[in-house]
Design an enzyme around this catalytic site. Structure first.
Site, mmCIF file in Angstrom:
data_model
loop_
_atom_site.group_PDB
_atom_site.id
_atom_site.type_symbol
_atom_site.label_atom_id
_atom_site.label_comp_id
_atom_site.label_asym_id
_atom_site.label_seq_id
_atom_site.Cartn_x
_atom_site.Cartn_y
_atom_site.Cartn_z
ATOM 1 N N GLU A 1 0.811 -1.220 0.000
ATOM 2 C CA GLU A 1 0.000 0.000 0.000
ATOM 3 C C GLU A 1 0.843 1.267 0.000
ATOM 4 O O GLU A 1 0.519 2.239 -0.682
ATOM 5 C CB GLU A 1 -0.956 -0.006 1.204
ATOM 6 N N HIS B 1 -11.649 -5.255 7.774
ATOM 7 C CA HIS B 1 -12.396 -5.097 6.523
ATOM 8 C C HIS B 1 -13.629 -4.212 6.691
ATOM 9 O O HIS B 1 -14.480 -4.195 5.816
ATOM 10 C CB HIS B 1 -12.842 -6.472 5.985
#
Lengths: 332, 382
Positions: A60, A129
């Protein structure tokens, strides 16, 4: 007008932006042939090729860091971070680099980078999540943070975000990805306005009312509209405002409403403590002290890590928690 | 005590050896792989390198003094690293783009940045000071290793523009990221290597291994020579004597040509030594011994090129005196300029937070303006 799901509307907005400007590049994990884990980039790899829709290494910080370099080279990268809870490895690049390069360069460099992040809970996922990290980024000057709540906004706002000369964190409410609404996918989107009173950062009154104002953004807007429907059945007219933007916040829209209703409830999935609602409550108190009939109340996540899926219904600002807060502000 | 610098003939395929073309006594050595990349260094080019090293040292020494005298809040000296910086920077073409760390003062000089423009960052009057695009030299990056990813991204942009592998020297471009040995421990540097290798990006990773990350030796960052990192990522790597400007020129030129040709990224470890403090905030006597510094002082890049220039009659005393005079003038100009650097009005701090209008910034700017104006009224009343 076509009944279109939010995910498909964002897809159409990405496509329009890519057709308009060949400097727009999508980059992220699994966004190519797979079309992203939520299929938001579905079909774009096939139509624009691997140089425009880039499946990146699984890193990321690398995604955002290289996007900064691409922006310096004249491109307009649109990064996808796969899930909210995975944005933290990129936190440094976003907050110390992306947000500050225009400032550090005295305006010589612009950072037209969009970071798309499916955010929020309510889909029964496992840990990392379902998070709502917007407050962590809203505290950083130099970033813009927006969240569409509807398919129509998904279509227009993604195009406005890509057109923005400033970096935009584009939060997509994953629990609303498959909600459909009528969207004119042929509509020309006004890309000229980045101010707060119109365009990307303008809040919208989505249901007028006179007894109390309720504001939210992203996934909570649907909940607030449901609450307003229930309240109306009990004779209470709630004015529902979709903020659409968390940084900046359209305080003019909120204060105009609160000056009429005298009461305000703010709802978001992010933890309440130091959350966006705290900022809204403080500023509305400064602006509307003599109009307020009750303290501003917040309905948000608790001061716990995002809970397991079987507990998230209790954690989220659901219909009952919003209505309870409405009852409390009306009781003053 | 850090490892002694044992010189062996280095090759790109064996990053455990060290490329050297000019030894500590100033003697040129042949090198089968990299010698040809320095063959174009004629007397003018070598004199230019010498001049740039001397100017860099004079500037750096002056800036260090200015910090000691309270004129700068902080300074990151590059004393001892002039060979690595000037040698590598002389290999750059104007169209190449540089992403520096925060002590690449010599590279800045070669890129045509007015060295005086490096001071505002350290004096606290501005975060930058030069337009990165005007010199193809990015702003200094304080967050260690962060800019290596920016360099790779920029190189990916160059690649997308089609400015690699065309064979047209006016078109092909490369990107260089300068960073230190400590930065190699940062995750961002590893990610940068992954992205560069994956994209075959035209980027050169130029590590100045100056042996100390503030007070921590390179041995804490890596158990193997840093140049051995590259091959694990699929990035060809080379170790070079960082105090040998000619070798630094040669290996950097080879890496740049490789990048511009479309052959992909390279990793250069220039083994050098920071003779001063990390910044003016630390005290090297607490973490390293004098004997180690003396060992490296004997490898000084300026002294060795000077010896070479004189031994080979590539320069005379008049040239050396002229450079010294130029260095003195630069130092004096830097000193005078530094004292003129002042911050603008406080409202300036709201400039450039965003490119497009932002209501919160506008609101807070107005609040500050009103607040400051209140003091003006008080002063006027006195």
């Amino acid at each position: 007008m076509t009944a279109t799901a939010l995910a498909r509307a964002i897809n159409a907005g990405l496509r329009a932006a890519m057709e308009r400007d060949d400097k727009v590049i999508l980059m992220g994990e699994d966004i190519g042939p797979l079309g992203g884990v939520f299929r938001v980039t579905d079909g774009l790899h096939k139509d624009f090729g691997p140089d425009r829709v880039v499946d990146t290494p699984l890193a990321e910080s690398g995604i955002v860091g290289t996007a900064i370099g691409l922006a310096m080279a004249g491109y307009r990268p649109v990064c996808e971070i796969q899930f909210d809870g995975f944005i933290f490895p990129a936190f440094d690049q976003i907050t110390t680099q992306l947000a500050k390069l225009t400032y550090r360069s005295l305006g010589d460099l612009q950072m037209p980078v969009v970071i798309r992040v499916p955010f929020g809970g309510g889909i029964g996922a496992i840990e990392h999540h379902s998070e709502s990290p917007e407050a962590l980024f809203a505290h950083t000057p130099g970033l813009r943070i927006v969240a569409p709540a509807t398919a129509a906004d998904g279509f227009t706002m993604i195009q406005q975000a890509i057109a923005s000369p400033d970096p935009v964190l584009f939060l997509e409410p994953k629990s609303r990805y498959w909600d459909k609404a009528d969207v004119d996918l042929q509509a020309e989107v006004d890309l000229s306005e980045t101010g707060v009173t119109t365009g990307l950062h303008a809040a919208r009154v989505v249901r007028p009312g006179s007894h109390a104002t309720v504001v939210g953004y992203g996934p909570t807007v649907k909940t607030l509209l449901a609450a307003a429907e229930v309240a109306a059945g009990e004779g209470t007219e709630l004015e529902v405002i979709d903020l659409r933007s968390v940084s900046p916040i359209d305080f003019d829209a909120i204060t105009a409403s609160v000056q009429r209703t005298g009461r305000l409830v703010v709802a978001h999935e992010a933890p309440t403590f130091f959350g966006p609602g705290a900022e809204i409550a403080a500023r509305v108190t400064e602006r509307c002290f003599y109009h307020l009939e009750a303290p501003v109340l917040r309905v948000g996540g608790y001061h716990t890590p995002y809970p397991t899926a079987k507990h998230e219904e209790s954690y989220l600002p659901n219909l009952d928690r919003v209505l309870d807060a409405v009852d409390r502000v009306l009781a003053y | 005590m850090t490892e002694p610098l044992t010189v062996q003939p280095g090759t790109a395929s064996d990053p455990t050896t060290i490329v050297q073309l000019l030894d500590a006594e100033g003697h040129r050595h042949h090198h089968p792989e990299y010698g040809p990349f320095a063959a174009d260094l004629d007397a003018d080019a070598l004199r230019a390198m010498y001049r740039d090293m001397v100017l860099t040292r004079a500037f750096d020494t002056q800036a260090t003094s200015l910090q000691r005298q309270g004129e700068l809040g902080l300074w990151a000296p590059c004393l001892g690293q002039e060979g690595a910086q000037i040698g590598s920077a002389h290999a750059l073409a104007p169209r190449d783009f540089v992403f520096p760390s925060y002590r690449e003062h010599g590279v800045a000089l070669v890129r045509g940045v007015d060295l005086r423009d490096l001071l505002p960052l350290f004096r606290g009057t501005r975060h930058g000071g030069w337009d990165p695009r005007a010199h193809n030299f990015h702003l200094y990056s304080i967050v260690i290793g962060s800019h290596t990813l920016h360099a790779v991204g920029y190189a990916m942009g160059v690649q997308r523009d089609g400015d690699v592998g065309t064979g047209d020297p006016e078109r092909d471009r490369a990107v260089v990221a300068y960073f230190g040995d400590g930065a190699t421990s940062q995750g961002d540097v590893s990610e940068a290597l992954v992205f560069a290798a994956s994209a075959n990006a035209p980027v050169v990773f130029f590590v100045q291994n100056n042996h100390w990350a503030i007070s921590v030796p390179t041995t804490v960052q890596s158990r193997v020579p840093l140049a051995q990192r590259g091959p694990g990522f699929g990035v060809p790597s080379v170790r070079v004597d960082g105090n040998d400007p000619i070798a630094c020129y040669a290996v950097t030129r080879a890496a740049l040509e490789r990048a511009r040709s479309g052959a992909g990224p390279s990793f250069v470890e220039a083994v050098t030594y920071r003779m001063g403090a990390h910044t003016t905030s630390d005290d090297p006597t607490r973490y390293r011994d004098r004997a180690e510094e003396d060992l490296w002082r004997a490898k000084d890049p300026i002294a060795r090129l000077k010896a070479h220039l004189l031994a080979e009659s590539l320069a005379d005393e008049a040239f050396l005196a002229g450079v010294d005079e130029e260095a003195d003038e630069l130092a004096a100009a830097v000193r005078d300029h530094c004292r003129t650097l002042e911050a603008g009005p406080p409202e300036q701090l709201f400039d450039h937070v965003y490119t497009a209008p932002h209501p919160l910034v506008a609101e807070e700017r107005a609040q500050m303006t009103e607040f400051e104006a209140g003091f003006a009224d008080e002063e006027g009343a006195r």
